[in-house]
Write an enzyme that holds these catalytic residues in place. Structure first.
Site, mmCIF file in Angstrom:
data_model
loop_
_atom_site.group_PDB
_atom_site.id
_atom_site.type_symbol
_atom_site.label_atom_id
_atom_site.label_comp_id
_atom_site.label_asym_id
_atom_site.label_seq_id
_atom_site.Cartn_x
_atom_site.Cartn_y
_atom_site.Cartn_z
ATOM 1 N N GLY A 72 39.395 36.357 44.734
ATOM 2 C CA GLY A 72 38.689 37.169 43.733
ATOM 3 C C GLY A 72 39.515 38.360 43.309
ATOM 4 N N ASN A 73 38.904 39.293 42.601
ATOM 5 C CA ASN A 73 39.614 40.526 42.243
ATOM 6 C C ASN A 73 38.639 41.694 42.265
ATOM 7 O OD1 ASN A 73 38.472 40.957 39.463
ATOM 8 N ND2 ASN A 73 39.347 38.921 39.205
ATOM 9 N N ARG A 74 39.146 42.885 41.997
ATOM 10 C CA ARG A 74 38.363 44.109 42.212
ATOM 11 C C ARG A 74 37.509 44.542 41.017
ATOM 12 N NH1 ARG A 74 40.825 46.168 46.852
ATOM 13 N NH2 ARG A 74 43.020 45.608 46.936
#
Ligand code: CTP
Length: 386
Positions: A189-191
């Site tokens: 995933g990412n932030r």
């Protein structure tokens, strides 16, 4: 609480208190929160000034009486003017909202109900009481509506009465991250939090658009129920949701941080480490580029906006994306700018358009940045002949 919420939303608040109200809470609290002196009587002896209720009544864009006691409601309904609150009410030219609060028998009393009916016929707006525990300890109807609900009602009022430059436009917005599963427990995933895309959805909705927000996994939600939210997890799900009714869309703004790669295979069971295994290689494959696909399918009446989050050669990279993906404009964030990008409530953007114009904006709240982006969208819309 109400004053704090209104100030937080950017409203300029002036507080009037009746004498009984000052027994519960000090005017100093309200003057500190609102950053304006609090009006409690016609003449304030300390500063030797006459509080001009007519001026206050004309100054306000909206007047809210909260909590409105049975006594104040009765006086409002009958034109009694024995305090500065009632004098301001009688002078006010703006819409008036009132949020009653009283004990349940007082609320049910025919005279209270009659007064409320009278106030409605005068064009005042009732914010309904809620059911719950009352100051007397009894449980029933009569509690003032929750401060958040009152603020939401006032916001709805302003949305309803503000200009609607995007009236009738079908707007698609993507926001948030995507989570690409590795196995039932883990993901890539990412932030991204979705804040920027949600702000865009809210501002577009306020400007009259029919908004469809395709939202990746995040804790945040848009504040308006009228926004259609399609919750997705993966890049593939986001792609499919964005393609629904693609031909009917007028404007698409793709603010999501979509994963460019997803695991080539997803394990049905949790991947266990094997003894002696020093490392592991995860094989990834490309996801579909939603923005590029919409760019390829773009009809003459459609307007497409992309985002670019860059760390170096920002302008050059953004320019390339704009052309390659057939966009009308691209919003550039640089991770090098303080306060811009993921998690922040602020953003510092540069907008490049297909006519090679470039606009740099200051560091602003994401809501203000959303207003700038939609302003640009409207300008570009005006240049379209269809
Ligand atoms: N985007 C998309 N679908 C993808 C990937 C990106 O719609 N599968 C959109 C994003 O929402 C954003 C823009 O494309 O509007 C970002 O462009 P992209 O070329 O993906 O930027 P990066 O991911 O930063 O790519 P690069 O590694 O080439 O910089």
């Amino acid at each position: 609480m109400l004053t704090r919420l209104f100030v937080k939303e950017g409203a300029e608040v002036r507080v009037i208190m009746t004498q009984p109200a000052t027994n519960f809470i000090s005017p100093l609290t309200f003057s500190t929160l609102s950053k304006h002196p609090v009006v409690t009587q016609f003449f304030s002896s300390q500063e030797e000034v006459w509080n001009n209720h007519v001026e206050l009544g004309l100054w306000a864009d909206l007047m809210l009486i909260a909590p409105a006691s049975a006594n104040t409601l009765a006086k409002m309904a009958n034109g009694i003017c024995d305090n500065v609150l009632l004098a301001t009410y009688l002078s006010a030219k703006c819409p008036v909202y009132f949020a009653p609060a009283m004990d349940l028998d007082m609320w049910l009393h025919p005279s209270t109900q009659k007064n409320i009916q009278t106030l409605n016929t005068y064009g005042n707006h009732l914010i309904e009481v809620e059911h719950g525990e009352l100051a007397s300890g009894l449980v029933g109807k009569g509690r003032m509506s929750e401060p958040e609900s009152i603020v939401a009602a006032i916001e709805e009022h302003f949305i309803h009465h503000s200009p609607k430059p995007l009236e009738g436009q079908q707007v698609l917005i993507t926001a948030g991250p995507t989570y690409e599963p590795i196995d039932p427990v883990r993901f890539v995933g990412n932030r991204s939090t979705g804040k920027m895309g949600i702000a865009l959805a809210e501002v577009a909705y306020e400007q009259g658009a029919n908004v469809r927000l395709v939202l990746g996994p995040t804790q945040l939600k848009p504040r308006y129920k009228g926004i259609e939210v399609v919750e997705v997890r993966t890049a593939q799900e986001m792609f499919e949701a964005a393609m629904v009714n693609q031909t009917r869309m007028d404007i698409a703004i793709l603010a999501a941080a979509v994963a460019d790669f997803t695991p080539s295979e997803v394990s049905n069971s949790k991947i266990k480490k094997k003894s002696g295994e020093e490392g592991m290689t995860l094989s990834l494959k490309r996801t579909k580029d939603i923005l590029a696909t919409l760019g390829q399918m773009k009809k003459p009446h459609q307007l497409l906006v992309g985002f670019a989050l860059e760390t170096n050669n920002e302008l050059e990279n953004a320019q390339k994306k704009l052309q390659k993906k057939n966009l009308d404009c691209i919003v550039l964030n640089s991770l090098r700018d303080k306060g811009a990008g993921f998690k922040h409530d602020t953003n510092k953007i540069t907008i490049l358009d297909k006519y090679n114009s470039l606009q740099k904006f200051e560091l602003k709240s994401k809501r203000e940045a959303a207003q700038d982006i939609l302003q640009k969208v409207l300008e570009l819309k005006r240049t379209m002949t269809v």
